[in-house]
Motif scaffolding. Structure first.
Motif, PDB file in Angstrom:
ATOM      1  N   PRO A  31      92.770  20.853 -50.666  1.00 15.25           N
ATOM      2  CA  PRO A  31      92.826  21.946 -51.636  1.00 15.25           C
ATOM      3  C   PRO A  31      91.680  22.936 -51.414  1.00 15.25           C
ATOM      4  O   PRO A  31      90.650  22.614 -50.820  1.00 15.25           O
ATOM      5  CB  PRO A  31      92.671  21.232 -52.989  1.00 15.25           C
ATOM      6  N   GLU A  32      91.868  24.159 -51.922  1.00 14.73           N
ATOM      7  CA  GLU A  32      90.876  25.210 -51.730  1.00 14.73           C
ATOM      8  C   GLU A  32      89.524  24.829 -52.317  1.00 14.73           C
ATOM      9  O   GLU A  32      88.477  25.115 -51.718  1.00 14.73           O
ATOM     10  CB  GLU A  32      91.375  26.508 -52.371  1.00 14.73           C
ATOM     11  N   GLU A  33      89.544  24.133 -53.469  1.00 14.30           N
ATOM     12  CA  GLU A  33      88.271  23.762 -54.086  1.00 14.30           C
ATOM     13  C   GLU A  33      87.493  22.768 -53.229  1.00 14.30           C
ATOM     14  O   GLU A  33      86.257  22.719 -53.266  1.00 14.30           O
ATOM     15  CB  GLU A  33      88.499  23.168 -55.488  1.00 14.30           C
ATOM     16  N   VAL A  34      88.202  21.958 -52.438  1.00 15.68           N
ATOM     17  CA  VAL A  34      87.539  21.024 -51.530  1.00 15.68           C
ATOM     18  C   VAL A  34      86.874  21.789 -50.391  1.00 15.68           C
ATOM     19  O   VAL A  34      85.733  21.517 -49.998  1.00 15.68           O
ATOM     20  CB  VAL A  34      88.539  19.994 -50.979  1.00 15.68           C
ATOM     21  N   LEU A  35      87.580  22.781 -49.848  1.00 12.81           N
ATOM     22  CA  LEU A  35      87.036  23.555 -48.733  1.00 12.81           C
ATOM     23  C   LEU A  35      85.814  24.372 -49.153  1.00 12.81           C
ATOM     24  O   LEU A  35      84.914  24.626 -48.357  1.00 12.81           O
ATOM     25  CB  LEU A  35      88.123  24.485 -48.188  1.00 12.81           C
ATOM     26  N   LYS A  36      85.772  24.785 -50.415  1.00 20.06           N
ATOM     27  CA  LYS A  36      84.658  25.608 -50.904  1.00 20.06           C
ATOM     28  C   LYS A  36      83.502  24.774 -51.444  1.00 20.06           C
ATOM     29  O   LYS A  36      82.449  25.325 -51.773  1.00 20.06           O
ATOM     30  CB  LYS A  36      85.155  26.550 -51.999  1.00 20.06           C
ATOM     31  N   SER A  37      83.688  23.478 -51.557  1.00 16.52           N
ATOM     32  CA  SER A  37      82.668  22.642 -52.189  1.00 16.52           C
ATOM     33  C   SER A  37      81.454  22.394 -51.297  1.00 16.52           C
ATOM     34  O   SER A  37      80.381  22.058 -51.782  1.00 16.52           O
ATOM     35  CB  SER A  37      83.270  21.287 -52.582  1.00 16.52           C
ATOM     36  N   GLU A  38      81.617  22.554 -49.986  1.00 11.11           N
ATOM     37  CA  GLU A  38      80.546  22.305 -49.017  1.00 11.11           C
ATOM     38  C   GLU A  38      80.000  20.884 -49.116  1.00 11.11           C
ATOM     39  O   GLU A  38      78.838  20.616 -48.831  1.00 11.11           O
ATOM     40  CB  GLU A  38      79.401  23.313 -49.196  1.00 11.11           C
ATOM     41  N   LYS A  39      80.832  19.975 -49.555  1.00 11.55           N
ATOM     42  CA  LYS A  39      80.453  18.564 -49.631  1.00 11.55           C
ATOM     43  C   LYS A  39      81.116  17.803 -48.493  1.00 11.55           C
ATOM     44  O   LYS A  39      82.173  18.189 -48.008  1.00 11.55           O
ATOM     45  CB  LYS A  39      80.881  17.969 -50.975  1.00 11.55           C
ATOM     46  N   SER A  40      80.494  16.733 -48.095  1.00 12.32           N
ATOM     47  CA  SER A  40      81.080  15.897 -47.051  1.00 12.32           C
ATOM     48  C   SER A  40      82.264  15.124 -47.628  1.00 12.32           C
ATOM     49  O   SER A  40      82.366  14.907 -48.843  1.00 12.32           O
ATOM     50  CB  SER A  40      80.043  14.928 -46.503  1.00 12.32           C
ATOM     51  N   LEU A  41      83.157  14.718 -46.743  1.00 10.11           N
ATOM     52  CA  LEU A  41      84.318  13.920 -47.128  1.00 10.11           C
ATOM     53  C   LEU A  41      84.172  12.521 -46.549  1.00 10.11           C
ATOM     54  O   LEU A  41      83.600  12.337 -45.482  1.00 10.11           O
ATOM     55  CB  LEU A  41      85.609  14.549 -46.617  1.00 10.11           C
ATOM     56  N   THR A  42      84.716  11.554 -47.256  1.00  7.89           N
ATOM     57  CA  THR A  42      84.763  10.180 -46.754  1.00  7.89           C
ATOM     58  C   THR A  42      86.213   9.735 -46.711  1.00  7.89           C
ATOM     59  O   THR A  42      86.926   9.807 -47.711  1.00  7.89           O
ATOM     60  CB  THR A  42      83.956   9.224 -47.649  1.00  7.89           C
ATOM     61  N   LEU A  43      86.627   9.319 -45.527  1.00 10.66           N
ATOM     62  CA  LEU A  43      87.967   8.761 -45.354  1.00 10.66           C
ATOM     63  C   LEU A  43      87.828   7.243 -45.417  1.00 10.66           C
ATOM     64  O   LEU A  43      87.095   6.646 -44.630  1.00 10.66           O
ATOM     65  CB  LEU A  43      88.516   9.206 -43.993  1.00 10.66           C
ATOM     66  N   PHE A  44      88.521   6.632 -46.373  1.00 14.46           N
ATOM     67  CA  PHE A  44      88.283   5.215 -46.659  1.00 14.46           C
ATOM     68  C   PHE A  44      89.597   4.494 -46.893  1.00 14.46           C
ATOM     69  O   PHE A  44      90.512   5.024 -47.538  1.00 14.46           O
ATOM     70  CB  PHE A  44      87.391   5.079 -47.895  1.00 14.46           C
ATOM     71  N   PHE A  45      89.675   3.257 -46.375  1.00 15.77           N
ATOM     72  CA  PHE A  45      90.851   2.406 -46.605  1.00 15.77           C
ATOM     73  C   PHE A  45      90.562   1.556 -47.835  1.00 15.77           C
ATOM     74  O   PHE A  45      89.759   0.623 -47.783  1.00 15.77           O
ATOM     75  CB  PHE A  45      91.122   1.532 -45.382  1.00 15.77           C
ATOM     76  N   ARG A  46      91.188   1.885 -48.939  1.00 17.45           N
ATOM     77  CA  ARG A  46      90.802   1.350 -50.245  1.00 17.45           C
ATOM     78  C   ARG A  46      90.788  -0.181 -50.339  1.00 17.45           C
ATOM     79  O   ARG A  46      89.892  -0.746 -50.979  1.00 17.45           O
ATOM     80  CB  ARG A  46      91.715   1.931 -51.321  1.00 17.45           C
TER      81      ARG A  46
END
Length: 336
Positions: free
Chosen positions: A282-297
């Motif tokens: 989402p656009e808010e994710v792209l503008k957040s400038e925060k790192s993402l974590t891809l995780f297998f729950r």
């Protein structure tokens, strides 16, 4: 008294006969072990020097990629988290089943055509690309060392003839002797970005992204930048599973157990037509400038289980030590 002794002798004789029969069977079975006719694990095997050269060739490369073994990878072929190996037999039976043609009964290349059919379609090059398959390896035909599987799946020369005819593959000389290696030079990274939903039907431009491998169940992703006003997809070349999640910002597996809103909503997680994971950002994710974590729950539940198991283990050890200490203390206590 004599009758009683005779009965006892008969019982003993019967027992000796039964024991002797069982011992005889054991010795008879052990005969093949001693002579070496039993085969399998009791026969010494020798790893060809070709596989040592192959190991150096694969491990000398830093970037992530997969190696596809045709028809299956040899047990001697090296693999790591950075360079997993795959089996064409397993893929054709499972993940790529929809891309395979039916068996052609009576055809001299019945098995070979069925197994290779996912690689002989108009979209096959893109299927390999998005699956991050950089190399295809044909193992040695080594019956002497129990590494011969071509008899079950087809002839080695037939597989090689078909692969040589595929224009998007290039046979390379990696000095690996009888291990034949083909390169797919346009293989994509493990994690990358696109402005369209990933597809094997057409070529879609992509942008590599900066990610850090933490474990097979966790990746940290940084510096996500793409053109503005366009939809952004994060593509992850693992088989689709709904439990792969994206966390925006700081990540804690402990918090993920209790907070139902902890990850990006499932509506943004889709299965692309290669059967792999894609996430709409989402656009808010792209503008957040925060790192993402891809995780297998499910991994979080495994961590929790390990904590409980370890705690229980140390509680039991502590209790046993306490009981032992009490016992020794009582023994040393003088009797009145």
């Amino acid at each position: 008294m004599k009758n009683f002794l005779k009965k006892q002798m008969r019982k003993k004789s019967f027992r000796f006969i039964v024991i002797g029969f069982i011992a005889g069977l054991a010795l008879w079975n052990a005969n093949s072990l001693v002579t070496g006719k039993i085969g399998t694990m009791f026969v010494p095997r020798e790893i060809s020097k070709d596989y040592y050269v192959y190991r150096e060739f694969i491990n000398s490369q830093d970037e992530y990629f997969r190696v596809l073994g045709i028809p299956v990878p040899s047990k001697w072929m090296v693999y790591t988290n950075k360079h997993p190996k795959m089996s064409l037999v397993d893929l054709t039976r499972e993940a790529w089943q929809e891309f395979a043609i039916p068996h052609i009964d009576g055809h001299p290349e019945r098995n070979e055509r069925w197994l290779l059919s996912p690689l002989e379609q108009d979209f096959s090059e893109r299927l390999l690309d998005v699956s991050a398959i950089r190399y295809i390896a044909i193992p040695r035909d080594d019956a002497k060392n129990a590494d011969d599987f071509f008899g079950a799946y087809g002839e080695r020369k037939v597989f090689l003839a078909h692969l040589d005819a595929m224009p998007f593959l290039h046979r390379i000389d990696a000095k690996t002797g009888e291990i034949i290696i083909y390169e797919n030079p346009d293989a994509r990274p493990h994690i990358y970005l696109t402005n369209e939903k990933e597809s094997i039907e057409k070529e879609i431009p992509y942008t590599p992204t900066d990610f850090q491998f933490i474990s097979p169940s966790q990746y940290n992703i940084k510096n996500i930048t793409l053109a503005e006003n366009l939809e952004t997809y994060l593509n992850f070349s693992e088989s689709y599973h709904p439990d792969w999640k994206i966390r925006v910002g700081d990540f804690s597996w402990w918090d993920s157990l209790w907070d139902k809103q902890y990850f990006l909503s499932d509506e943004y997680h889709i299965k692309n037509d290669a059967g792999l994971n894609s996430f709409i950002l989402p656009e808010e994710v792209l503008k957040s400038e925060k790192s993402l974590t891809l995780f297998f729950r499910p991994q979080a539940h495994l961590y929790l289980g390990l904590i409980f198991s370890s705690s229980l283990f140390f509680i039991c050890i502590g209790y046993l030590l306490w009981v032992s200490f009490r016992f020794l203390k009582l023994r040393k206590k003088p009797k009145k």
